[in-house]
Enzyme design. Structure first.
Site, PDB file in Angstrom:
ATOM      1  N   ASP A 136       6.755  59.340   4.248  1.00  0.00           N
ATOM      2  CA  ASP A 136       5.763  58.696   4.436  1.00  0.00           C
ATOM      3  C   ASP A 136       4.390  59.199   4.636  1.00  0.00           C
ATOM      4  O   ASP A 136       4.257  60.565   4.636  1.00  0.00           O
ATOM      5  CB  ASP A 136       6.178  57.767   5.656  1.00  0.00           C
ATOM      6  CG  ASP A 136       5.626  56.071   5.686  1.00  0.00           C
ATOM      7  OD1 ASP A 136       4.400  55.974   5.332  1.00  0.00           O
ATOM      8  OD2 ASP A 136       6.333  55.363   5.934  1.00  0.00           O
TER       9      ASP A 136
ATOM     10  N   GLY B 242       3.237  62.202   2.480  1.00  0.00           N
ATOM     11  CA  GLY B 242       2.519  62.281   1.359  1.00  0.00           C
ATOM     12  C   GLY B 242       2.154  60.927   0.912  1.00  0.00           C
ATOM     13  O   GLY B 242       2.888  59.913   1.457  1.00  0.00           O
ATOM     14  N   ASP B 243       1.581  60.656  -0.035  1.00  0.00           N
ATOM     15  CA  ASP B 243       1.181  59.255  -0.657  1.00  0.00           C
ATOM     16  C   ASP B 243       1.966  58.995  -2.029  1.00  0.00           C
ATOM     17  O   ASP B 243       1.793  59.668  -2.853  1.00  0.00           O
ATOM     18  CB  ASP B 243      -0.112  59.114  -0.811  1.00  0.00           C
ATOM     19  CG  ASP B 243      -0.569  57.661  -1.399  1.00  0.00           C
ATOM     20  OD1 ASP B 243       0.173  57.017  -2.010  1.00  0.00           O
ATOM     21  OD2 ASP B 243      -2.026  57.210  -1.178  1.00  0.00           O
ATOM     22  N   PHE B 244       2.854  58.134  -1.869  1.00  0.00           N
ATOM     23  CA  PHE B 244       3.883  58.114  -2.853  1.00  0.00           C
ATOM     24  C   PHE B 244       3.479  57.210  -4.178  1.00  0.00           C
ATOM     25  O   PHE B 244       3.887  57.442  -5.206  1.00  0.00           O
ATOM     26  CB  PHE B 244       5.244  57.149  -2.705  1.00  0.00           C
ATOM     27  CG  PHE B 244       4.860  55.756  -1.956  1.00  0.00           C
ATOM     28  CD1 PHE B 244       4.516  54.670  -2.518  1.00  0.00           C
ATOM     29  CD2 PHE B 244       5.127  55.475  -0.687  1.00  0.00           C
ATOM     30  CE1 PHE B 244       4.257  53.540  -2.223  1.00  0.00           C
ATOM     31  CE2 PHE B 244       5.191  54.273  -0.062  1.00  0.00           C
ATOM     32  CZ  PHE B 244       4.750  53.357  -0.860  1.00  0.00           C
TER      33      PHE B 244
ATOM     34  N   HIS C  89       8.340  44.932  -2.672  1.00  0.00           N
ATOM     35  CA  HIS C  89       7.833  43.701  -2.598  1.00  0.00           C
ATOM     36  C   HIS C  89       6.415  43.776  -2.208  1.00  0.00           C
ATOM     37  O   HIS C  89       5.887  42.387  -2.286  1.00  0.00           O
ATOM     38  CB  HIS C  89       8.538  42.824  -1.624  1.00  0.00           C
ATOM     39  CG  HIS C  89       8.471  42.912  -0.153  1.00  0.00           C
ATOM     40  ND1 HIS C  89       9.019  42.164   0.688  1.00  0.00           N
ATOM     41  CD2 HIS C  89       7.910  43.943   0.573  1.00  0.00           C
ATOM     42  CE1 HIS C  89       8.564  42.612   2.080  1.00  0.00           C
ATOM     43  NE2 HIS C  89       8.139  43.844   1.845  1.00  0.00           N
TER      44      HIS C  89
END
Length: 346
Positions: A209, A235-237, A255
């Site tokens: 995350d 990290g930023d996915f 979602h």
């Protein structure tokens, strides 16, 4: 007079039309930590509750509040009115005692503090297609969360609360025998990784995350004593590749986004997996006929409130996107309540 089978009845109309009354009674009890207090004291009278919470309403108001919770099935009662004593049911004792690791009240706390007000603007959301949360004040909700430790704690608690039963079910129902490693993308407090490691001793798990969430996840891992098999990664996915693992999980992540971004995330998951690896989306997957999973439909509307473009989906939708992303096969694994694990195999 007995209701005839084919005669009209206002019962369901009134039950749903005033449903926010029932919701607010439960949310208020959670905000008062009523079930946590009852778990500590075992039982209390209405006067005990009134004194402890410092309520200035009449005794009759407190009786009504406690008896409504009893009628809903959230409390047990012996006696009546001034002779009554109240205690938790097995469900509220398990899931709404804040001192237990099985506590799911975080989502209810967020519902009370944020969503209850925002849902009052559902009509505006449908008319405009725009988010109805903090964005209406030109504020970035997710930006606010990650800047404020208290908001972050509430949000991760909410995400844990809404998914804890699913994580426990997934850890025990899914066949992990062919796999060794798992990464939970957008893993929040790390509870999915913890549950999988707890129930599958051969598995090594990573909760992934944004950097501000790492201390929250690390604390959860230490609480369960699983530091040897569960770790964190930051990290930023969207802006970086998903780290490789045999199983890639996203719980209540897809979602949040429109169809284009859903497919993009599934492609990133595909790239992170070896041949035979599994991508798992744990969400309130709507039945293909869109008639049964009412909670999934309501959650999809909640994504309108929160994001404007996000939505929940059917297994047929998931199959279509999995095919576009390159996966070979899929399956649907029912979990807790209205939730399922939609699985795609590479």
């Amino acid at each position: 007079m007995e209701q005839q089978p084919n005669q009209p009845s206002p019962e369901n109309i009134m039950k749903i039309g005033t449903g926010f009354w029932a919701s607010k009674i439960l949310l208020t009890a959670v905000s008062f930590k009523l079930f946590t207090t009852l778990a500590e004291k075992k039982s209390m009278t209405a006067k005990n509750v009134k004194d402890l919470l410092g309520l200035k309403c009449t005794d009759r108001n407190v009786y009504d509040f406690m008896d409504a919770l009893t009628a809903f099935g959230f409390l047990k009662r012996e006696g009546i009115l001034d002779t009554a004593t109240y205690s938790n049911t097995i469900d509220t004792d398990t899931f709404l005692d804040k001192n237990k690791p099985s506590y799911i009240g975080g989502i209810l706390e967020m519902a009370n503090n944020r969503l209850y007000t925002f849902w009052g603007s559902l009509g505006d959301g449908l008319l405009t297609g725009l988010p109805q949360n903090e964005a209406k004040r030109s504020e970035d909700f997710f930006g606010l969360i990650y800047q404020d430790p208290e908001k972050l704690k509430e949000f991760t608690g909410a995400m844990s609360g809404i998914q804890m039963g699913n994580f426990m079910a997934f850890a025990q129902k899914f066949d992990f025998s062919q796999y060794k490693t798992l990464i939970d993308v957008g893993g929040s407090a790390g509870l999915l990784s913890i549950m999988v490691a707890k129930h599958n001793e051969h598995m090594r798990c990573t909760t992934f995350d944004l950097p501000p969430v790492e201390p929250v996840a690390s604390a959860s891992i230490q609480k369960f004593g699983l530091e040897d098999r569960v770790n964190t990664a930051s990290g930023d996915f969207f802006s970086m590749p998903i780290p490789s693992a045999d199983v890639v999980v996203m719980g209540n992540i897809l979602h949040d986004w429109d169809e284009e971004n859903k497919i993009a995330l599934m492609r990133k998951a595909y790239d992170a997996l070896p041949a035979g690896g599994a991508f798992v989306a744990i969400e309130n997957v709507i039945d293909d006929e869109r008639k049964q999973n009412v909670f999934g439909l309501m959650m999809s509307l909640n994504m309108l409130i929160e994001t404007g473009t996000g939505f929940d989906y059917t297994f047929a939708d998931f199959n279509k996107w999995a095919n576009i992303a390159g996966f070979k096969s899929t399956m649907l694994l029912p979990l807790a309540g209205p939730s399922s694990a939609a699985v795609a195999y590479k």
